[in-house]
Design a protein around this motif. Structure first.
Motif, PDB file in Angstrom:
ATOM      1  N   SER A 130       0.474  -1.143  -0.219  1.00  0.00           N
ATOM      2  CA  SER A 130      -0.210   0.163   0.219  1.00  0.00           C
ATOM      3  C   SER A 130       0.638   0.994  -0.073  1.00  0.00           C
ATOM      4  O   SER A 130       1.809   1.353   0.249  1.00  0.00           O
ATOM      5  N   LYS A 131       0.646   2.029  -0.084  1.00  0.00           N
ATOM      6  CA  LYS A 131       1.366   3.619  -1.058  1.00  0.00           C
ATOM      7  C   LYS A 131       1.319   4.143   0.773  1.00  0.00           C
ATOM      8  O   LYS A 131       2.786   4.697   1.226  1.00  0.00           O
ATOM      9  N   TRP A 173      12.445   0.951   3.535  1.00  0.00           N
ATOM     10  CA  TRP A 173      12.597   2.378   2.944  1.00  0.00           C
ATOM     11  C   TRP A 173      11.817   2.561   1.595  1.00  0.00           C
ATOM     12  O   TRP A 173      11.027   3.392   1.109  1.00  0.00           O
ATOM     13  N   ILE A 174      11.786   1.202   1.010  1.00  0.00           N
ATOM     14  CA  ILE A 174      11.332   1.168  -0.533  1.00  0.00           C
ATOM     15  C   ILE A 174      10.173   0.867  -0.874  1.00  0.00           C
ATOM     16  O   ILE A 174       9.376   1.406  -1.635  1.00  0.00           O
ATOM     17  N   VAL A 175       9.751   0.458   0.335  1.00  0.00           N
ATOM     18  CA  VAL A 175       7.955   0.080   0.332  1.00  0.00           C
ATOM     19  C   VAL A 175       7.166   1.582   0.379  1.00  0.00           C
ATOM     20  O   VAL A 175       5.988   1.203   0.394  1.00  0.00           O
ATOM     21  N   GLY A 176       7.754   2.373   1.311  1.00  0.00           N
ATOM     22  CA  GLY A 176       6.779   4.126   1.154  1.00  0.00           C
ATOM     23  C   GLY A 176       6.037   3.586   2.881  1.00  0.00           C
ATOM     24  O   GLY A 176       5.793   4.331   3.173  1.00  0.00           O
ATOM     25  N   MET A 177       7.757   3.444   3.876  1.00  0.00           N
ATOM     26  CA  MET A 177       7.698   3.600   5.365  1.00  0.00           C
ATOM     27  C   MET A 177       7.585   5.317   5.378  1.00  0.00           C
ATOM     28  O   MET A 177       8.523   6.228   4.195  1.00  0.00           O
ATOM     29  N   LYS A 178       6.752   6.099   5.274  1.00  0.00           N
ATOM     30  CA  LYS A 178       6.836   7.129   5.643  1.00  0.00           C
ATOM     31  C   LYS A 178       7.757   8.500   6.517  1.00  0.00           C
ATOM     32  O   LYS A 178       7.656   7.544   7.689  1.00  0.00           O
ATOM     33  N   ILE A 179       7.744   8.688   6.247  1.00  0.00           N
ATOM     34  CA  ILE A 179       9.155  10.066   7.150  1.00  0.00           C
ATOM     35  C   ILE A 179       8.732  10.106   8.759  1.00  0.00           C
ATOM     36  O   ILE A 179       9.607   9.761   9.356  1.00  0.00           O
TER      37      ILE A 179
END
Lengths: 371, 695
Positions: A130-131, A173-179
């Motif tokens: 998921s994004k 990181w690459i799968v989109g972990m939020k800052i």
């Protein structure tokens, strides 16, 4: 399904070529590292055998569609955990090695763990895509990581622990972990370090503490031990100049002032024999390997394949970075090998297996040349 | 029919980009760092690598042997056997190693293991001086220098060394190291001449290291000939530049090795037999008088013998001395301390370094002066009433205070002329001719300036030139010296005192010997020497002693003349007839003078047998030093005295001159003269033996 012939047309020859050159150079450097040490005499030949076996494995793995591995991931995870448990308890009983002897070849469970963790996490994230990676998913991935890492950490094998945790972080990181989550994670790491400092790093083994102390506060008079090894590595690299002293010509290597030269410090052997130009070539080859893996990751036909290519590419990057960093004395001594170049059948086999999978991904990518 | 999950979205491009930047930054930094290490600092690291692999091996040179004039060895190198281990060559099998240790342990009497070592004992590890077991020594050596020899046991007997060498095949890694140790076969007999060796002192380390010596290994002379002729004896160390690996194993020579050049052998002028007799004569005489007196009269003295014609020193005894063989390996701290604290200064060669008032022997300096200057004629008689009072004046119109001077014979000698004044050592005669007592002596006497001129002409006040360390100058006083050093004018009494070798006059026993020897030699003052020849290791004679005349006082004008206190710039020689008369006077000493008095029966035989036709001069020199001061004896009439005697023979053409000095010996005639006579007689006996042997 594409035909088998078409599939092979997508085989990444640049990646394979770079890997092959690095491995052959590795054998040559291992030969240079013998330096009259009887125990090392058969190492080039053994490494050659390992390379041949590894290449065979690479092609077999590349030929097999990587997606078939999904069904094997769960059993492999369990087997690896059992292995690690066995090593951990064996350690308690015999007090030694991280090596597990199976038949006549030695398999290092830590190497196995790297592969299995990349596959398991790739599969996990592919299924929970998921994004916005939610906290629940992150925590569940932490459980997967923890199931393997805990036994390695307790061995204690700090360097592999760090490698596994860094792979996890890289995948997050690459799968989109939020800052936001990253900042929280960084906060936790700092907290752990502070607690560690307060308890005097009780969870580290003495030799690990020594390594860190030696790195931060080297003893200038040390004649032996880690500081001595690192000093000698620096001297060895320094003697290289532009083009090196020539193959098998380095006094630092041939008179054995450089220690652990066939594994941890093989980069120093390279630097001494082939100079700045030699090191530049090897670093560029490693960058080629890493970038090709990343390209395959970006072009993969599915998330699972993309994450496999990304995971192995990152693993090679991280190990290279740490190993070279140790050689040029910007990082503390860890015992991580230089991918493809350092002596070691287990390491070479697992890396080639990984490259095989990456090739498998490449061969089956969505926007390959034939589409 | 695809069962695999398909890609439904692609990852953020910027997340890849961040990763690429990371890869680029890190490897970029690494490349810069490599450029710095390999290119910018390459020379520095290359130098360190060179230093790693090169080792300079300094091979010790063999020190020269010291012989006496007849080839008797006085100092030599003897092999010392050390059992050593080279841990790198021990068998790999732990069981084999333990077997070797067990077998070796029985032979060299060191336990296989002494229990665990701690860091302290590792840090303090000194081969030869430790109480560790074999295993511990091998552990320490194996960790630090696996391919170097490390001593397990030092100085084993030759039998043990041979046994170990025979077993080398079965005991790989065990060997015998042969090192050289300095040994002195004559020991105490010649230690004051030969000296001993010690480690290179820290303060001189740079100097010796520049010469190629190795601190903490090579030794240098600390006393005697070993010190003064160290450069001749030491030789030059060899140098090898070799390539070594990390374990210290030598791979090859990096440059042409320079072999060590052995030191030169030295033949001394000393005759060890005469030295032995001189030493025995001195000690037995002192012992006899100590027994006779029932108290320790003296326990120190000097005997020296020389050839007046050549200046060769044949014997030089300084008693007490020390046992230099005790210093052969190390200088034992307690022994050295004991020697340093001994009030008799056994470490000093008192013949060379000791400065004492010469007493009546010094009268011969005035004796040359008064005749040569025409102060008196040989026949001129002067009255000795036994005691005189002199008005002590510090300046010309000083009213002065009376000071008493006495003759050793309180009854006085009556009217004495020149020769009898020497023979009887008549103090009052010499006081008067020196000081010009109440116009009894024409021209107001010899005076302090000329007295010092004649003393210096005979070698007083300057070193004799003997090749031994720490030679003293002695002291010949004159008014200028007194004003500068004591800040006081020369007084009338000073002249009277100096005339009989008292007051400020100081001299070494060798100066006293050489002054009388000069008269015996017809006025030729010889440079003293102790070195007969220097021979290189291959037998070439590098240096052969040739007699060196410092000056002939009958030919070279040395005596400055004075007008009052001012030198006139005019120089004169000494007339040969003056020397002849002084010589006759000293012959009279033996035949009818002070040395012919025989209060003690045992001396009667010794002196009446005048086979050697000797002449001589007695001296009884009053002194006041720390010892006497503490006993409260530094008062008029109570002063202690040293015993002097210088003799030479045959008096017409002397070939041997001997001085004996006994500290606090009370009287020269009784204590020192017998010693000198025994040495002179022994010299002629030895000469007869040598002549018989070599027809």
């Amino acid at each position: 399904m594409k035909s088998s012939r078409n599939v092979w047309q997508n085989f990444d020859f640049v990646l394979f070529g770079a890997v092959l050159i690095l491995s052959i150079l590795g054998i040559a450097l291992v030969r240079s590292s013998i330096a009259g040490n009887i125990e090392l005499v058969d190492h080039p030949q053994r490494q050659t055998t390992f390379l041949l076996i590894s290449l065979a494995v690479l092609f077999v793995v590349a030929a097999v569609d990587y997606r078939y591995w999904i069904t094997l991931i769960q059993p492999m995870y369990i087997v690896t955990m059992v292995f690690l448990l066995f090593v951990f308890t064996a350690e308690a009983r015999f007090g030694s090695a991280r090596w597990l002897e199976v038949g006549t070849i030695l398999i290092q469970p830590a190497e196995l763990a790297k592969i299995v963790l990349i596959l398991t996490l790739a599969n996990f994230f592919a299924n929970h895509e998921s994004k916005s990676l939610d906290l629940n998913t992150i925590l569940r991935s932490a459980l997967i990581v923890g199931g393997l890492v805990i036994w390695i950490f307790l061995q204690p094998n700090l360097s592999t622990t760090i490698v596994l945790l860094v792979i996890w972080a890289a995948l997050l990181w690459i799968v989109g972990m939020k800052i936001r989550f990253i900042l929280i994670a960084v906060g936790i790491v700092i907290l752990v370090l502070l607690i560690g400092a307060a308890t005097g790093f009780a969870f580290l083994a003495d030799y690990q503490k020594d390594r860190i102390t030696n790195f931060l506060f080297p003893d200038p008079d040390a004649r032996y031990g880690e500081t001595y090894n690192v000093d000698q590595a620096l001297i060895t690299i320094g003697t290289g100049g532009w083009f090196g002293q020539g193959y098998n010509q380095s006094t630092q290597v041939q008179l054995r002032f450089l220690k652990v030269r066939h594994t941890d410090f093989i980069f120093s052997v390279l630097a001494a024999d082939f100079g700045f130009v030699g090191t530049l070539v090897v670093i560029l080859l490693l960058v080629v390997v890493i970038l090709r893996c990343m390209r395959i990751s970006q072009n993969a036909s599915d998330t699972f394949g993309s994450l496999i290519a990304y995971g192995f590419g990152f693993l090679i990057f991280f190990q290279s970075m740490v190993n070279i960093g140790v050689n040029i004395n910007v990082l503390p001594v860890t015992g991580l090998t230089l991918p493809f170049v350092s002596y070691g059948g287990s390491s070479l086999l697992s890396l080639m297996l990984g490259i095989g999978m990456v090739e498998s991904v490449a061969m089956r990518s969505s926007n390959s040349k034939n589409e | 029919m695809n069962v695999f999950p398909q890609r439904n979205q692609s990852f953020d491009k910027w997340r890849y980009l961040v990763l690429f930047i990371l890869v680029g930054t890190i490897f970029g930094f690494y490349i810069l760092r490599l450029f710095d290490i390999q290119i910018l600092r390459g020379a520095d690291f290359n130098a360190q690598a060179e230093e790693n692999r090169t080792r300079i091996i300094n091979e010790p040179a063999v020190r020269g042997t010291i012989y006496d004039r007849n080839g008797v060895i006085l100092a030599q190198n003897v092999p010392s056997y050390n059992v050593v281990v080279i841990p790198g060559y021990l068998p790999e099998d732990e069981g084999d190693t333990q077997r070797i240790f067990r077998e070796l342990s029985e032979i060299i009497d060191i336990p296989v293991s002494q229990g665990a070592t701690d860091e302290e004992s590792v840090r303090n590890f000194t081969p030869c001086y430790n109480d560790l077991g074999i295993s511990e020594i091998v552990f320490i050596a194996g960790t630090n220098w696996p391919y170097d020899e490390t001593a397990l046991k030092c100085n084993v007997s030759k039998d043990v060394a041979m046994y170990v060498m025979e077993n080398r095949e079965e005991w790989p890694g065990i060997d015998v190291e042969i090192s050289s140790v300095r040994q002195y076969p004559t020991g105490e007999l010649t230690s004051e001449i030969i000296g001993f060796l010690g480690p290179i002192p820290a303060i001189l380390e740079d100097y010796y290291v520049d010469l190629g010596f190795v601190a903490n290994r090579d030794k240098v002379g600390y006393a005697g000939v070993e010190q003064s002729l160290n450069d001749t004896l030491a030789g030059t160390n060899g140098i090898r530049e070799v390539e070594v690996n990390v374990a210290g194993e030598i791979i090859r020579n990096l440059s042409e090795p320079v072999d060590p050049i052995p030191g030169n052998d030295i033949y001394l002028t000393i005759d060890a037999r005469l030295q032995a007799i001189a030493r025995e004569a001195l000690i037995s005489e002192i012992d006899y008088w100590n027994n006779f007196g029932g108290r320790i009269i003296s326990n120190s003295g000097v005997v020296a013998a020389m050839n007046p014609k050549t200046g060769e020193v044949l014997a030089l005894v300084s008693y007490p001395n020390y046992e230099n063989n005790r210093m052969e390996r190390i200088i034992p701290g307690y022994y050295y301390e004991q020697l340093s604290n001994d009030p008799q200064d056994p470490l000093l060669n008192k013949g060379v370094t000791g400065e004492y008032p010469p007493g009546s022997v010094y009268k011969l300096t005035s004796a040359l002066g008064v005749l040569n200057e025409g102060v008196v004629t040989p026949e001129y008689e002067i009255n000795d009433p036994g005691s005189i009072f002199v008005i002590q004046r510090f300046y010309e119109n000083d009213p002065g205070v009376p000071r008493q001077f006495v003759c050793w014979d309180q009854n006085g000698h009556g009217m004495v002329n020149y020769r009898w004044a020497i023979a009887l050592s008549c103090n009052i005669y010499w006081h008067k001719v020196a000081g010009g007592y109440q116009d009894e002596v024409p021209n107001g006497g010899l005076g302090p300036w000329l007295m010092s001129e004649y003393a210096q002409a005979l070698g007083y006040g300057s070193p004799t030139g003997i090749e031994l360390p720490a030679e003293s100058d002695g002291l010949v006083p004159n008014p200028t010296w007194k004003r500068i050093n004591l800040g006081e004018n020369w007084a009338t009494g000073d002249t009277y005192s100096a005339a009989i070798g008292q007051g400020y006059v100081l001299s070494t026993p060798l100066q006293v010997l050489n002054s009388i020897s000069t008269i015996a030699n017809g006025g030729k003052l010889m440079d003293l020497t102790i070195v007969d020849s220097v021979v290189s290791a291959n037998g070439t004679i590098l240096q052969q002693m040739v007699p060196s005349v410092r000056w002939d006082i009958t030919e070279e004008p040395l005596i400055e003349t004075y007008d009052g206190n001012n030198p006139t710039g005019e120089l004169k020689t000494v007339e040969p007839w003056v020397l002849q008369l002084a010589n006759e006077g000293m012959r009279l000493v033996v035949t009818e003078g002070t040395a012919s008095r025989y209060e003690i029966e045992r001396h009667a035989e010794l002196f009446r047998n005048d086979s050697s036709q000797s002449a001589g001069k007695t001296g009884t020199a009053e002194y006041c030093d720390d010892v006497a001061q503490s006993q409260g004896r530094c008062e008029f009439g109570k002063w202690p005295s040293h015993a002097w005697y210088v003799g030479y023979a045959p008096w017409t053409d002397a070939e041997i001159a001997v001085v004996a000095f006994v500290y606090n010996g009370t009287e020269g005639a009784t204590l020192s003269a017998p010693v000198v006579r025994r040495v002179i007689d022994a010299y002629f006996e030895l000469k007869a033996i040598d002549t018989a042997e070599t027809p």
